[in-house]
Design a protein around this motif. Structure first.
Motif, PDB file in Angstrom:
ATOM      1  N   VAL A  11       0.911  -1.201  -0.012  1.00 58.72           N
ATOM      2  CA  VAL A  11       0.084  -0.411  -0.093  1.00 58.72           C
ATOM      3  C   VAL A  11       1.002   0.912   0.104  1.00 58.72           C
ATOM      4  O   VAL A  11       0.845   2.516  -0.485  1.00 58.72           O
ATOM      5  CB  VAL A  11      -1.171   0.120   1.078  1.00 58.72           C
ATOM      6  N   ARG A  12       1.829   0.927   1.172  1.00 56.45           N
ATOM      7  CA  ARG A  12       2.907   2.805   0.454  1.00 56.45           C
ATOM      8  C   ARG A  12       3.256   2.541  -0.203  1.00 56.45           C
ATOM      9  O   ARG A  12       3.733   4.126  -1.235  1.00 56.45           O
ATOM     10  CB  ARG A  12       4.247   2.509   1.742  1.00 56.45           C
ATOM     11  N   ALA A  13       3.796   1.549  -1.169  1.00 57.66           N
ATOM     12  CA  ALA A  13       3.984   1.890  -2.397  1.00 57.66           C
ATOM     13  C   ALA A  13       3.501   2.544  -3.504  1.00 57.66           C
ATOM     14  O   ALA A  13       3.450   3.339  -4.477  1.00 57.66           O
ATOM     15  CB  ALA A  13       4.566   0.437  -3.219  1.00 57.66           C
ATOM     16  N   ALA A  14       2.321   1.747  -3.610  1.00 59.25           N
ATOM     17  CA  ALA A  14       0.705   2.267  -4.305  1.00 59.25           C
ATOM     18  C   ALA A  14       0.828   3.961  -3.835  1.00 59.25           C
ATOM     19  O   ALA A  14       0.305   4.664  -4.767  1.00 59.25           O
ATOM     20  CB  ALA A  14      -0.374   1.524  -4.155  1.00 59.25           C
ATOM     21  N   LEU A  15       0.381   4.466  -2.613  1.00 58.18           N
ATOM     22  CA  LEU A  15       0.486   5.595  -2.489  1.00 58.18           C
ATOM     23  C   LEU A  15       1.488   6.735  -2.224  1.00 58.18           C
ATOM     24  O   LEU A  15       1.390   7.565  -3.335  1.00 58.18           O
ATOM     25  CB  LEU A  15       0.407   5.951  -0.699  1.00 58.18           C
ATOM     26  N   ASP A  16       2.471   5.882  -2.525  1.00 57.16           N
ATOM     27  CA  ASP A  16       4.026   6.968  -3.078  1.00 57.16           C
ATOM     28  C   ASP A  16       3.904   7.323  -4.837  1.00 57.16           C
ATOM     29  O   ASP A  16       4.322   8.610  -5.182  1.00 57.16           O
ATOM     30  CB  ASP A  16       5.281   6.371  -2.927  1.00 57.16           C
ATOM     31  N   GLU A  17       3.391   5.741  -5.469  1.00 53.67           N
ATOM     32  CA  GLU A  17       3.421   5.964  -6.519  1.00 53.67           C
ATOM     33  C   GLU A  17       1.947   7.546  -6.990  1.00 53.67           C
ATOM     34  O   GLU A  17       2.126   7.838  -8.141  1.00 53.67           O
ATOM     35  CB  GLU A  17       2.725   4.975  -7.414  1.00 53.67           C
ATOM     36  N   ASP A  18       1.184   6.868  -6.395  1.00 56.11           N
ATOM     37  CA  ASP A  18      -0.149   7.972  -6.906  1.00 56.11           C
ATOM     38  C   ASP A  18       0.044   9.509  -6.532  1.00 56.11           C
ATOM     39  O   ASP A  18      -0.840  10.126  -7.269  1.00 56.11           O
ATOM     40  CB  ASP A  18      -1.685   7.375  -5.845  1.00 56.11           C
ATOM     41  N   ALA A  19       0.697   9.712  -4.920  1.00 59.41           N
ATOM     42  CA  ALA A  19       0.904  11.071  -5.263  1.00 59.41           C
ATOM     43  C   ALA A  19       2.313  11.270  -4.255  1.00 59.41           C
ATOM     44  O   ALA A  19       2.442  10.865  -3.373  1.00 59.41           O
ATOM     45  CB  ALA A  19      -0.171  11.455  -3.310  1.00 59.41           C
ATOM     46  N   PRO A  20       3.193  11.706  -5.542  1.00 61.28           N
ATOM     47  CA  PRO A  20       4.880  11.639  -4.978  1.00 61.28           C
ATOM     48  C   PRO A  20       4.925  12.697  -4.245  1.00 61.28           C
ATOM     49  O   PRO A  20       6.046  12.708  -3.087  1.00 61.28           O
ATOM     50  CB  PRO A  20       5.496  11.131  -6.301  1.00 61.28           C
ATOM     51  N   TRP A  21       4.300  13.901  -4.615  1.00 56.88           N
ATOM     52  CA  TRP A  21       4.850  15.691  -3.906  1.00 56.88           C
ATOM     53  C   TRP A  21       3.648  15.443  -2.973  1.00 56.88           C
ATOM     54  O   TRP A  21       3.245  17.074  -3.102  1.00 56.88           O
ATOM     55  CB  TRP A  21       5.263  16.266  -4.882  1.00 56.88           C
ATOM     56  N   GLY A  22       2.104  14.567  -2.802  1.00 53.88           N
ATOM     57  CA  GLY A  22       0.751  15.528  -2.381  1.00 53.88           C
ATOM     58  C   GLY A  22      -0.283  15.034  -3.298  1.00 53.88           C
ATOM     59  O   GLY A  22       0.032  15.088  -4.501  1.00 53.88           O
ATOM     60  N   ASP A  23      -0.962  15.148  -2.434  1.00 58.58           N
ATOM     61  CA  ASP A  23      -2.457  15.628  -3.559  1.00 58.58           C
ATOM     62  C   ASP A  23      -2.916  16.788  -3.765  1.00 58.58           C
ATOM     63  O   ASP A  23      -3.723  17.909  -3.776  1.00 58.58           O
ATOM     64  CB  ASP A  23      -3.689  15.267  -3.033  1.00 58.58           C
ATOM     65  N   LEU A  24      -2.229  16.852  -4.863  1.00 57.06           N
ATOM     66  CA  LEU A  24      -2.141  18.876  -4.818  1.00 57.06           C
ATOM     67  C   LEU A  24      -3.883  19.398  -5.629  1.00 57.06           C
ATOM     68  O   LEU A  24      -4.296  19.958  -5.528  1.00 57.06           O
ATOM     69  CB  LEU A  24      -1.163  19.153  -6.842  1.00 57.06           C
ATOM     70  N   SER A  25      -4.387  18.426  -6.204  1.00 58.94           N
ATOM     71  CA  SER A  25      -6.087  19.067  -6.558  1.00 58.94           C
ATOM     72  C   SER A  25      -6.362  19.010  -4.877  1.00 58.94           C
ATOM     73  O   SER A  25      -6.912  20.221  -4.668  1.00 58.94           O
ATOM     74  CB  SER A  25      -7.012  17.671  -7.396  1.00 58.94           C
ATOM     75  N   SER A  26      -6.976  18.484  -3.983  1.00 53.67           N
ATOM     76  CA  SER A  26      -6.897  18.675  -2.775  1.00 53.67           C
ATOM     77  C   SER A  26      -6.503  19.300  -2.139  1.00 53.67           C
ATOM     78  O   SER A  26      -6.932  20.130  -1.331  1.00 53.67           O
ATOM     79  CB  SER A  26      -7.051  17.021  -1.992  1.00 53.67           C
ATOM     80  N   GLU A  27      -5.482  19.260  -2.060  1.00 55.35           N
ATOM     81  CA  GLU A  27      -4.129  20.913  -1.581  1.00 55.35           C
ATOM     82  C   GLU A  27      -4.733  22.121  -1.560  1.00 55.35           C
ATOM     83  O   GLU A  27      -5.002  23.503  -0.784  1.00 55.35           O
ATOM     84  CB  GLU A  27      -2.907  20.529  -1.483  1.00 55.35           C
ATOM     85  N   VAL A  28      -5.514  22.370  -3.629  1.00 50.16           N
ATOM     86  CA  VAL A  28      -5.593  23.690  -3.599  1.00 50.16           C
ATOM     87  C   VAL A  28      -7.841  23.279  -3.790  1.00 50.16           C
ATOM     88  O   VAL A  28      -7.799  25.115  -3.638  1.00 50.16           O
ATOM     89  CB  VAL A  28      -5.457  23.860  -5.685  1.00 50.16           C
ATOM     90  N   LEU A  29      -8.011  22.852  -3.332  1.00 52.84           N
ATOM     91  CA  LEU A  29      -9.375  22.315  -3.769  1.00 52.84           C
ATOM     92  C   LEU A  29     -10.504  22.354  -2.241  1.00 52.84           C
ATOM     93  O   LEU A  29     -11.251  22.958  -2.101  1.00 52.84           O
ATOM     94  CB  LEU A  29     -10.293  21.891  -4.272  1.00 52.84           C
TER      95      LEU A  29
END
Length: 295
Positions: A11-29
């Motif tokens: 799961v960690r590998a999948a999360l890192d792949e999907d949001a390597p530097w965070g979730d930009l959409s959620s952070e700005v919205l």
């Protein structure tokens, strides 16, 4: 059974792949203090698998997220069933949503397909088992899903047992070596606890293989009539596995031949993910207490 280490690693590998530097959409919205509750809903019937993986996806994203009312692995559900409720920081829920769904949809798809194969063989002595035709890196999860669907696991890896397949036998018998004698030498080099299985694709190979003292014999791509003849010849001297040409349409007749094991690569290599969804049902600001347009 799946261990916490296996789950968290994948799961960690999948999360890192999907949001390597965070979730930009959620952070700005989405405001940082937004709180949400979402429901994991079945959009078609099936068999559930992957609850612990869903929990890990949200926990590893934000430990403040709570997963409640999680369905038990192996339960049968109908379309519209509520399989879990997820509550906590909205940003974390939205970031982990796709990873959680990817895993649980695939695992539930495998469990559901496996349950159909198991149902087709009801009343026979045959076990439905998986193969090594799994998604690289996801074998432990996919094989748990097979178990949740009522199936069984074959050897987990190349390190777990000796399986002499057609290409192995071609090399082993090079130069006209006697197959029985070559396999006896192999048997003599193994410990008494190591399982030896040999694949054959012709009836006339059965007796020479059995004479070497193998534990299991795989009848590969045999017709139903040939399977029955193979079972008759083996006569209980080894475990008989049927492989190749197995589908939901053919598995009942294969099981009726009297084989002990039916290996089905389709359980993991060509399964369709189940349609599950995560729907936000409550969304508020922790401080101000007004609704956010998340739905």
């Amino acid at each position: 059974m799946l261990t916490a280490h296996q789950i968290d690693t994948v799961v960690r590998a999948a999360l890192d792949e999907d949001a390597p530097w965070g979730d930009l959409s959620s952070e700005v919205l989405i405001p940082a203090d937004a709180i949400a509750t979402a429901h994991l809903i079945a959009r078609e019937p099936g068999v559930f698998s992957g609850g612990s993986v869903v929990e890990a996806a949200f926990r590893l994203t934000d430990p403040r997220i709570e997963v409640r009312g999680l369905a038990d692995d192996g339960i049968v559900f109908d379309a519209g069933a509520l399989l879990a409720e997820v509550s906590g920081p909205a940003r974390g829920i939205l970031q982990a949503e796709r990873i959680a769904l990817n895993f649980v949809q695939r695992m539930s798809g495998i469990a559901t397909l496996t349950s159909r194969y198991v149902a087709e063989t009801a009343g026979t002595s045959a076990r439905i088992v998986d193969t090594r035709k799994t998604t690289p890196g996801l074998r432990a999860l996919e094989r748990q899903a097979v178990r949740d669907g009522g199936g069984h696991n074959h050897r987990f890896s190349l390190s777990d047992a000796v399986m002499a397949k057609d290409n192995h036998l071609a090399v082993l018998s090079a130069g006209g070596r006697d197959l029985t004698e070559a396999l006896r030498e192999v048997r003599g080099r193994l410990s008494h606890t190591t399982h030896l299985e040999v694949e054959v694709d012709r009836i006339d190979q059965i007796e020479p293989v059995l004479a070497a003292g193998v534990d299991s014999i795989m009848l590969d791509n045999f017709s139903p009539d040939a399977l029955r003849e193979g079972v008759r010849i083996v006569a209980g001297r080894a475990i008989v596995e049927a492989s190749g040409g197995v589908s939901l349409e053919t598995v009942r007749e294969i099981a009726a031949s009297g084989v002990d094991v039916i290996s089905v690569g389709a359980l993991t290599h060509s399964v369709q993910s189940l349609d599950l969804g995560l729907d936000v049902v409550v969304h508020t600001r922790a401080a101000a207490g007004f609704a956010l347009p998340l739905a």
